[in-house]
Design an enzyme around this catalytic site. Structure first.
Site, PDB file in Angstrom:
ATOM      1  N   ARG A  93       0.923  -1.407   0.049  1.00 59.34           N
ATOM      2  CA  ARG A  93       0.125   0.034  -0.080  1.00 59.34           C
ATOM      3  C   ARG A  93       0.752   1.314  -0.045  1.00 59.34           C
ATOM      4  O   ARG A  93       0.574   2.171  -0.673  1.00 59.34           O
ATOM      5  CB  ARG A  93      -0.994  -0.131   1.219  1.00 59.34           C
ATOM      6  N   TYR A 130      -6.282  -0.710  -6.868  1.00 58.31           N
ATOM      7  CA  TYR A 130      -5.574  -1.925  -6.229  1.00 58.31           C
ATOM      8  C   TYR A 130      -4.914  -1.717  -5.172  1.00 58.31           C
ATOM      9  O   TYR A 130      -4.737  -0.614  -4.687  1.00 58.31           O
ATOM     10  CB  TYR A 130      -4.566  -2.512  -7.409  1.00 58.31           C
ATOM     11  N   GLU A 131      -4.561  -2.897  -4.409  1.00 52.97           N
ATOM     12  CA  GLU A 131      -4.285  -2.668  -3.095  1.00 52.97           C
ATOM     13  C   GLU A 131      -5.190  -2.188  -2.180  1.00 52.97           C
ATOM     14  O   GLU A 131      -4.837  -1.447  -1.006  1.00 52.97           O
ATOM     15  CB  GLU A 131      -2.618  -2.378  -2.753  1.00 52.97           C
ATOM     16  N   GLY A 132      -6.482  -2.162  -2.330  1.00 46.29           N
ATOM     17  CA  GLY A 132      -7.650  -1.543  -1.502  1.00 46.29           C
ATOM     18  C   GLY A 132      -7.915  -0.250  -1.969  1.00 46.29           C
ATOM     19  O   GLY A 132      -6.993   0.653  -2.284  1.00 46.29           O
ATOM     20  N   GLN A 170      -9.123   2.416   2.154  1.00 46.40           N
ATOM     21  CA  GLN A 170      -8.155   3.049   2.773  1.00 46.40           C
ATOM     22  C   GLN A 170      -8.965   3.994   3.720  1.00 46.40           C
ATOM     23  O   GLN A 170      -8.533   4.038   4.863  1.00 46.40           O
ATOM     24  CB  GLN A 170      -7.025   3.923   1.981  1.00 46.40           C
TER      25      GLN A 170
END
Lengths: 594, 594
Positions: free
Chosen positions: A296, A440-442, A447
């Site tokens: 992240r 991507y990655e949340g 977040q």
């Protein structure tokens, strides 16, 4: 084609003048990582990224190719050769432990390198990216054999890693995943299922690929508490580390994406593939978060890198492109028209980029420096505080830097007018590439929930307190600095406002948990803008205290003025939205949205 | 692939319940354009756009093909056949004068049709789009022969038109253009030069293409006062209207663009092509503005259409996609997870789109309705006022609706998570297509300068006064409407704030003309958000006064509440930026931006 120049001058300012990394690293016992060494790494990193990676960015946009019969993926011309140079230069192990062949360099230096890689060629940068996550997962959760056999080739870059989380029906909600792991007769497992959106799932750069895969054991409890982590190599690996036959994992297709065409985004089919459990059964989600948190922060750097490259090109174009005269009269009467940088609205777009890029760089580097402190801090309390701070800053860095990356590439494209929309200048590629980073990655929404739901409420704002302590110490120390007099009242007022909003949300959430979701996104940005106000004030202070040129000091001060006058007021809208409560979001019936 | 449903219910609400077009058009003498007729046109338009155009949108993304040898352009499969149906249905002449074969329908109805076309297939919509501009230019500035011979085939759609303005070094600044027009022995001219970014410059849809070209006569004064307008047909046309041999104008290349791939964006080479002067020598820029103003409002509709389609798809996805549980507890316990529409942050993104789409639709339609009043108003004063109002609203409609179109497609893509980034769902195409709309027909910055520099200052805010008179009449008439009580104080406060900012800018600009450029962009958005507050208040009033269902009334009221609580506060940031003055934009030296 867009150009890229490594922003070494500003990176050095951030590292040495603002963050004082030399003394911080010395306090962490890393006395060998001195300015000379850092400079050498930065210079060599700049050379590699600008000379090797950046020229491949446009050709990378033509995409990877997939051979359906073999399941092989061929990366764009030059990508594989560049990766070989990357490995040759020892870059994959820059931050990895010396014990496993790494160079043990601080994370904050890795962040600067990562920013340059992503600015130079985001799609290429995705191939080595996930190796870091796999390395982290094995370092923290792998057994002796897993560490002995797999870490070294990952660190050396001979092998690469992946994170296989997402399935077609399970993205954010991994509890829904269906991939199964059935014990074999030995200590291995047979992994079966389909994973999608797998970055670097298949490619022609490395000897082997180690897939870190979330799957469910036969006795798994339902939901996210029933997920285990497995490692599944593309080529089987024996107990002695020897590579064997091809494992039963294949790429089934490449996704057709809006951008990062050079990055192989794969559908991966596991068909009873041989894998091994990493860590404890059913504790896979926690292990995965070890990889995810690093990733992240790294994705935040992607937003930053793209924003910087976009800004550099927009600036160059604005200085060259002659169009109209300044409203206050010709500024370059000898030319047929003035360069568009004379127009205040073009400057507004440029300064927005400059303020977000340079402020965002400090926001990110500071987080990475605290990763170093969390690992190597002199005492438990220092490590604990730094860890809490990193946890608090991670969603802000990830979400704000990627959203600002989209904003900056948008403005930069806009500076080019119609020329920004055509492929020739490369601006539209930067905008398309940037668009993945908030997903991507949340996603940004995830977040925001992490920031408010977990970091602010569940962890009781511990990381925020660490951050506020640092900011307030700065404000106290600089209370009589005349260079900061124009910024301090607004900075302290915004800090108060931020704390008040934090308490308000905590209070509202007790009455109605949905208030968390109603406030999260606006709170995230409010936090980001307040944090940037701090970094801009610190930049002015650090510039003034440095031996830099007057022009450099002026540029920092004027950009700070712009930031405080024209970007920081965005907090007003976020504050109003938070204070309006969740009611205006939940009132409308699902059926009434049409 | 993204879906599209024509929003007839909301269009009807806007036309009949809010704007009361039946009575307005009757006052304009268009008594035959009654509700029944309008409904029939809308129904048929919805059928054509959703059934014929919308299914071609994804395939259109594969682009046009160019044959270098012949200079021919082939449009995507189905585009040409769809255009034939469009011509067959009489759509090209919907708003054109009956005298030249048109149907003489009001512009406001044309706007609804145009919105549906653009939502269904923006790239396709660009082929007929410029014919309207060419028609307008000939109607206002053409001589008898030009009108007699050229208007009818343009109105019928057998021929299409282009606007050839931009050259590689001359976009916004047309005074710099180099294309030359040399008189021939007859009354024609030989046109030589290269034009770029020519929408529908070459294609396979129509028998002939009429290029409206800006060029300079040999005796032209320097700058924009030396530009003349010429018409140059692809195939020469005799005095009797007979089509002759190919003219010396050819497509030299297609641009590779970020989006609208189905739209042929051509480099056009004029090599002594036969053309005729349209209007007076050296007065071409004024004639071109006749085309441009229509086109600017039309581009606003493009932003609106894309935003609506994006919203429809994001909404459908948010209702279907199961992921996580609501923070306040499961809302659909029988399902494995809740649909993501239960999450407040997803609702925030959806409601942002809904509020901007429905509010923006009224903003646009109202402007087009005033085009009708400007043409057909009962008296000179009414026509004059409507014309001033259209002039004032045009940059707001163009810039705000296209920027909001980008914002809405961004949010809609975000609602899809990673699935938004891949081609399969069609969301990324909508985002790429939307990106052109803030660039062509004058960038957002140019619209902002037009609003402040010309409409507010040069024309002394005449159009704004007309708008304010209308808004204040509404506020007075509804002062005791309890349904509006919650909105009125904020609406009137924002109107006051807007007027105060307008006066402030006028005052500041007298001292320093650069203040115009410093305030323009923020003022434009401030204006847009205040205007939308008015339209949302009027929507609530009109819904309450209508015989619509309670659910419809609730939806308008809740969306208005969301708008007032969470979007209107953006004005606070714009106000702060305006009040900060231009100094923070101009202080930094050109060399110090790095």
């Amino acid at each position: 084609m867009s150009q890229y120049r490594a922003p070494l001058d500003d990176i050095r300012f951030d590292l040495f003048d603002v963050l004082k990394v030399e003394s911080v690293l010395a306090d962490l016992g890393q006395t060998d990582v001195n300015r000379e060494l850092i400079d050498a790494v930065l210079e060599e990193g700049a050379r590699f990224t600008t000379q090797v990676l950046a020229p491949l960015n446009a050709i990378g946009d033509q995409g990877c190719t997939f051979d359906k019969a073999s399941g092989d993926v061929t990366t764009p011309p030059g990508f594989s050769a560049a990766y070989a140079q990357f490995v040759e230069g020892g870059w994959p192990g820059l931050n990895a432990p010396v014990d496993f062949g790494g160079q043990g360099m601080p994370q904050v230096l890795g962040a600067a390198m990562k920013e340059m890689i992503d600015a130079a060629n985001l799609a290429w940068g995705n191939f080595p990216l996930l190796s870091h996550g796999a390395t982290e997962a094995l370092l923290h959760h792998g057994n002796e054999w897993q560490q002995d056999v797999f870490l070294k080739p990952l660190v050396e870059g001979r092998w690469t890693g992946t994170m296989c989380l997402t399935e077609p029906h399970a993205g954010t909600d991994l509890g829904l995943l269906r991939t199964r792991a059935v014990p074999n007769n030995d200590d291995s497992y047979a992994i079966t299922g389909t994973k999608i959106f797998i970055t670097a799932g298949e490619h022609d750069m490395a000897e082997n690929i180690l897939h870190l895969v979330l799957a469910k054991l036969p006795d798994a409890p339902a939901g996210s508490r029933g997920i285990s982590l497995f490692m599944v190599p593309k080529f089987k690996v024996g107990k002695d580390g020897a590579m064997g036959e091809r494992n039963a994992v294949r790429c089934g297709a490449l996704e057709h994406k809006m951008g990062i065409h050079g990055s192989a985004t794969c559908v991966m089919n596991f068909d009873g593939a041989e894998g091994w459990l990493v860590g404890e059964p059913h504790k896979g989600l926690m292990a995965m978060f070890t990889m995810m948190n690093t990733a992240r922060l790294a994705v935040g750097l992607q937003g930053l890198g793209l924003a910087d490259r976009a800004y550099q090109n927009a600036l160059a174009y604005a200085r060259e492109r002659l169009q109209m005269r300044a409203l206050s009269g010709p500024k370059f009467p000898e030319k047929p028209a003035d360069p568009i940088i004379v127009h205040p609205d073009v400057r507004r777009m440029l300064l927005t980029q400059k303020a977000l890029v340079e402020g965002g760089r400090l926001l990110a580097y500071h987080a990475f420096l605290n990763v170093d402190i969390a690992h190597h801090g002199a005492d438990e309390a220092a490590r604990h505080d730094a860890d809490a701070l990193v946890g608090f800053l991670t969603p802000i860095v990830k979400a704000c830097l990627t959203e600002w990356g989209n904003e900056c590439t948008y403005h930069a494209l806009q500076c080019f007018g119609g020329h920004g929309y055509i492929a020739e200048h490369g601006m539209e590629q930067l905008a398309r590439d940037a668009r993945i980073t908030t997903l991507y990655e949340g996603t940004t929404g995830i977040q925001a929930l992490d920031l408010v739901g977990r970091k602010l409420l569940q962890l009781k704002g511990e990381g925020m307190r660490v951050f506020l302590t640092e900011v307030k110490a700065f404000c106290a120390a600089e209370a009589n600095n005349s260079a900061l007099a124009e910024f301090m009242p607004e900075l302290t007022a915004k800090l108060d406002e931020w704390q008040a909003l934090s308490m308000r949300i905590a209070k509202d959430a007790m009455a109605n948990p949905d208030e968390i979701g109603g406030a999260a996104w606006d709170y995230l940005f409010h936090s980001g803008y307040v944090a940037l106000a701090y970094w801009w004030a610190r930049s002015v202070a650090a510039a003034e205290a440095s031996s830099r040129s007057q022009a450099f000091k002026d540029a920092k001060r004027e950009t700070a003025r712009f930031y405080f006058a024209r970007l920081l007021p965005r907090t007003l809208a976020h504050k109003a939205a938070i204070e309006s409560g969740v009611g205006n979001l939940t009132a409308l019936d699902v059926a009434a949205f049409d």
